[in-house]
Motif scaffolding. Structure first.
Motif, PDB file in Angstrom:
ATOM      1  N   LEU A 132       0.824  -1.212   0.000  1.00 26.52           N
ATOM      2  CA  LEU A 132       0.000   0.000   0.000  1.00 26.52           C
ATOM      3  C   LEU A 132       0.856   1.259   0.000  1.00 26.52           C
ATOM      4  O   LEU A 132       0.491   2.267  -0.592  1.00 26.52           O
ATOM      5  CB  LEU A 132      -0.915   0.019   1.232  1.00 26.52           C
ATOM      6  CG  LEU A 132      -2.215  -0.730   1.149  1.00 26.52           C
ATOM      7  CD1 LEU A 132      -2.941  -0.672   2.477  1.00 26.52           C
ATOM      8  CD2 LEU A 132      -3.099  -0.194   0.044  1.00 26.52           C
TER       9      LEU A 132
ATOM     10  N   GLU B 212      -1.255   5.359  -3.246  1.00 25.92           N
ATOM     11  CA  GLU B 212      -2.416   5.831  -4.002  1.00 25.92           C
ATOM     12  C   GLU B 212      -2.790   7.219  -3.489  1.00 25.92           C
ATOM     13  O   GLU B 212      -2.717   7.489  -2.295  1.00 25.92           O
ATOM     14  CB  GLU B 212      -3.563   4.838  -3.791  1.00 25.92           C
ATOM     15  CG  GLU B 212      -4.863   5.196  -4.414  1.00 25.92           C
ATOM     16  CD  GLU B 212      -4.963   4.746  -5.846  1.00 25.92           C
ATOM     17  OE1 GLU B 212      -5.663   5.428  -6.602  1.00 25.92           O
ATOM     18  OE2 GLU B 212      -4.344   3.743  -6.211  1.00 25.92           O
TER      19      GLU B 212
ATOM     20  N   THR C  47      -1.643  -0.834  -5.151  1.00 27.47           N
ATOM     21  CA  THR C  47      -2.799  -0.893  -4.257  1.00 27.47           C
ATOM     22  C   THR C  47      -3.660  -2.111  -4.578  1.00 27.47           C
ATOM     23  O   THR C  47      -4.137  -2.800  -3.667  1.00 27.47           O
ATOM     24  CB  THR C  47      -3.630   0.398  -4.368  1.00 27.47           C
ATOM     25  OG1 THR C  47      -2.790   1.512  -4.066  1.00 27.47           O
ATOM     26  CG2 THR C  47      -4.806   0.381  -3.430  1.00 27.47           C
TER      27      THR C  47
ATOM     28  N   SER D  65      -2.004  -5.155  -3.244  1.00 26.90           N
ATOM     29  CA  SER D  65      -2.165  -5.173  -1.797  1.00 26.90           C
ATOM     30  C   SER D  65      -3.552  -5.693  -1.416  1.00 26.90           C
ATOM     31  O   SER D  65      -3.695  -6.467  -0.463  1.00 26.90           O
ATOM     32  CB  SER D  65      -1.946  -3.775  -1.225  1.00 26.90           C
ATOM     33  OG  SER D  65      -2.157  -3.773   0.155  1.00 26.90           O
TER      34      SER D  65
END
Length: 173
Positions: free
Chosen positions: A33, A38, A124, A127
């Motif tokens: 992450l 993000e 992301t 993840s």
């Protein structure tokens, strides 16, 4: 990170393997992450965030990889009781095949994701897949009472672990 990974196996003797796997995968998912944060997470894309993320990914490897084979053997003993040596061989082979498949498919899938989604969003997404894997492990393989692979038959003494073990023998006649 390298020094941390040297000492992790010493600590693993006091904690069950399944807990180490969960810790390692959770740290890895958090690292993914952070590696290309993000924009929706609100973290800046800076060198310190990426450095922390890469350190977390390295630490997670020390937690998750060493107990993987013993945990595969533990899960396999539920299906094939009394087949310790065969399970050990099969678990090591499955582990090696999984690592090699990841090394082959990782750059291909990662490249496609980055090309279509960009690096932050693809990290992301990966993840999120890892969090799903953690949930599957918790609800499927973590418990002592489970039917993780209901399609496999239990082994009987003297029977091969796989039904198709004879498929590579030359035909008679």
């Amino acid at each position: 990170v390298c020094l941390f990974n040297i000492f992790v196996p010493r600590f693993q003797n006091s904690v069950q393997f399944k807990n180490w796997l969960l810790i390692g995968n959770l740290i890895h998912a958090i690292g993914l992450l952070l590696v290309g944060p993000e924009q929706s997470l609100g973290l800046p894309m800076s060198l310190w965030v990426i450095s922390v993320a890469l350190a977390l990914l390295g630490i997670a490897t020390g937690y998750a990889l060493p107990p993987a084979i013993p945990e595969l053997i533990r899960l396999g003993e539920k299906i094939y009781p009394g087949e310790q040596e065969r399970l050990s061989d099969m678990s090591a082979g499955f582990f090696a095949a999984s690592i090699q498949s990841g090394q082959l498919m990782g750059p291909i899938v990662g490249g496609i994701l980055v090309q279509n989604m960009g690096f932050p969003r693809s990290a992301t997404l990966l993840s999120c897949f890892q969090f799903v894997t953690i949930l599957l492990y918790i609800f499927g393989g973590y418990s002592e009472n489970y039917s993780f692979l209901p399609c496999l038959k239990k082994s009987q003494k003297g029977q091969p672990l796989l039904d198709d073990a004879d498929m590579y023998r030359a035909p008679k006649g």
